[in-house]
Design an enzyme around this catalytic site. Structure first.
Site, PDB file in Angstrom:
ATOM      1  N   CYS A 184       0.508  -1.289  -0.162  1.00 54.81           N
ATOM      2  CA  CYS A 184       0.186  -0.188  -0.225  1.00 54.81           C
ATOM      3  C   CYS A 184       0.602   1.141   0.134  1.00 54.81           C
ATOM      4  O   CYS A 184       1.855   1.811  -1.258  1.00 54.81           O
ATOM      5  CB  CYS A 184      -0.740  -0.454   1.438  1.00 54.81           C
ATOM      6  SG  CYS A 184      -2.560   1.277   1.252  1.00 54.81           S
ATOM      7  N   GLU A 236      -3.213  -9.653   2.713  1.00 58.22           N
ATOM      8  CA  GLU A 236      -3.234 -10.564   4.777  1.00 58.22           C
ATOM      9  C   GLU A 236      -4.504  -9.843   4.580  1.00 58.22           C
ATOM     10  O   GLU A 236      -4.537 -10.466   5.665  1.00 58.22           O
ATOM     11  CB  GLU A 236      -2.559  -9.067   5.522  1.00 58.22           C
ATOM     12  CG  GLU A 236      -3.680  -7.614   6.237  1.00 58.22           C
ATOM     13  CD  GLU A 236      -3.547  -6.941   4.916  1.00 58.22           C
ATOM     14  OE1 GLU A 236      -4.508  -5.756   4.876  1.00 58.22           O
ATOM     15  OE2 GLU A 236      -2.665  -6.122   4.209  1.00 58.22           O
ATOM     16  N   HIS A 284      -3.772  -5.172  -0.330  1.00 54.56           N
ATOM     17  CA  HIS A 284      -3.838  -5.546   0.673  1.00 54.56           C
ATOM     18  C   HIS A 284      -3.753  -7.058   1.012  1.00 54.56           C
ATOM     19  O   HIS A 284      -4.596  -7.926   1.206  1.00 54.56           O
ATOM     20  CB  HIS A 284      -4.861  -5.398   2.104  1.00 54.56           C
ATOM     21  CG  HIS A 284      -4.537  -4.119   2.839  1.00 54.56           C
ATOM     22  ND1 HIS A 284      -3.389  -3.729   3.790  1.00 54.56           N
ATOM     23  CD2 HIS A 284      -5.000  -3.223   1.681  1.00 54.56           C
ATOM     24  CE1 HIS A 284      -3.754  -2.557   3.574  1.00 54.56           C
ATOM     25  NE2 HIS A 284      -4.074  -1.602   2.522  1.00 54.56           N
TER      26      HIS A 284
END
Length: 408
Positions: free
Chosen positions: A298, A384, A382
């Protein structure tokens, strides 16, 4: 001016929300206890939830169906007010585990319907109660489809959100405040959400029914620069055997290198990357000289691009949601990704020795890059998955593989 959901209503009437009006037509409906005041003079009325206060920021929209607690606590949302396009927000309640940072960075929320009663075995509280605890105001009953179309077509806009059960709404002043707010361009917000001191992280992934684990041994030492790091990113690193040392956003190359890291991680975060890059990009360039593997996510992706000589730019309305298709240009595989960014790397500005590795299938934007011949890469989205799909977990494994190769 007429609007429809949840009922057809004329602006300023006493019927149910959602109503949008112009300042010249202002008349507060009797049921309204909150409102959105846009910099173009428009007003959206609704019922208030959460904290009774006034906040200002950039209005954006998120298309995720779940994960509202993780979204509100994502530091990348600093100085932003979030419109949720999914209508039923609150149905899974809240708990102490599904947060990405201790204090919410977002400024407020906008919901289509009144907050849903929780119905989930993990819930320990109502979303309205949690919003109050986080000092976050919200407005419910807004026609979020209309608001989202406005943002999609007209671009990001400044807005004031006000929740006041007493009905005190000085509309002209509130709109003037929205117009006077400078916007996110040029703002360095990373320092505001970053840690102030170096600390160690050893919490690992959440596993049912035990919850989060603790890492007892490590294979690699990663220094993570905290531009506004989400906890689940750090958990992914710890789960893969990384000892994680988190340093503040303004850490120097000397601060980083004295830890003798096997790898450098550049976290997500809010604000204008060009503003943060003034001090962060030179630091990354200096660390790169020592051959340390680097992974950015990001804002970290944007800072890496700036360090490599590329440029960043403000997007029309940004990418925020958990259903964004991204093509891996190296494998041809399409990943469904979670995203939250209002700035992007200018793909045309990438130097010759930097390759774009991932591309948005929504608008063709740069979603990933790597330095040719070096263990340095980053992605805009992202991986994750908090909230969101898990298609991109392999990127953490790639980072670990790069560190293993560098140690041989």
């Amino acid at each position: 001016m007429k609007t429809s959901p949840p009922k057809d209503t004329t602006a300023g009437s006493d019927s149910e929300p959602s109503a949008e009006i112009s300042a010249s037509q202002f008349q507060k409906p009797s049921w309204a206890t909150a409102g959105l005041f846009l910099d173009n003079g428009s007003v959206f009325w609704g019922r208030g939830a959460g904290a009774e206060k006034t906040a200002i920021g950039e209005l954006c929209f998120n298309t995720s169906m779940t994960g509202y607690q993780e979204i509100f606590t994502d530091p990348s949302y600093a100085s932003q007010i979030i419109t949720f396009t999914f209508p039923h927000i609150g149905n899974v309640g809240t708990n102490a585990e599904d947060i990405e940072t201790a204090v919410s960075a977002a400024m407020g929320g906008v919901f289509r319907a009144e907050i849903t009663q929780p119905s989930n075995y993990r819930s320990s509280g109502h979303l309205d109660t949690w919003l109050k605890s986080q000092d976050l105001p919200a407005v419910t009953g807004v026609d979020t489809r209309q608001l989202t179309r406005r943002l999609r077509d007209g671009g990001a806009t400044n807005v004031v959100i006000r929740h006041d059960p007493k009905g005190d709404f000085p509309i002209a002043d509130l709109i003037d405040n929205a117009r006077a707010w400078p916007g996110l361009e040029g703002m360095d917000l990373a320092k505001k959400v970053s840690c102030t001191k170096t600390y160690q992280w050893n919490e690992t992934d959440w596993v049912w029914p035990n919850g989060y684990g603790t890492q007892d041994s490590s294979r690699f030492h990663v220094v993570a620069v905290d531009f506004g790091a989400k906890r689940n990113i750090l958990r992914k690193l710890a789960t893969l055997g990384c000892k994680v040392t988190v340093v503040p956003a303004a850490a120097t190359a000397e601060d980083i290198l004295r830890h003798q890291p096997d790898g450098l991680f550049l976290s997500n975060g809010p604000g204008d990357p060009a503003a943060t890059g003034v001090y962060a990009a030179p630091t990354v360039r200096q660390v790169m000289k020592f051959g340390v593997p680097i992974f950015g996510i990001c804002l970290g992706h944007q800072i890496l691009a700036l360090a490599l000589g590329a440029f960043t730019k403000k997007m029309h309305h940004g990418h925020r949601g958990a259903n964004h298709p991204v093509k891996n240009l190296e494998t041809g595989k399409v990943e469904i990704t979670s995203q939250n960014h209002g700035f992007e790397v200018d793909a045309d500005s990438l130097p010759a020795d930097v390759a774009m590795t991932h591309q948005s299938l929504f608008d063709g934007g740069c979603e990933g890059l790597k330095v040719v011949g070096q263990p340095v890469f980053s992605v805009q989205y992202h991986p994750e998955a908090s909230p969101g799909p898990q298609d991109s977990h392999y990127l953490f494994e790639r980072f670990v593989a790069n560190m293993a190769a560098a140690k041989q």
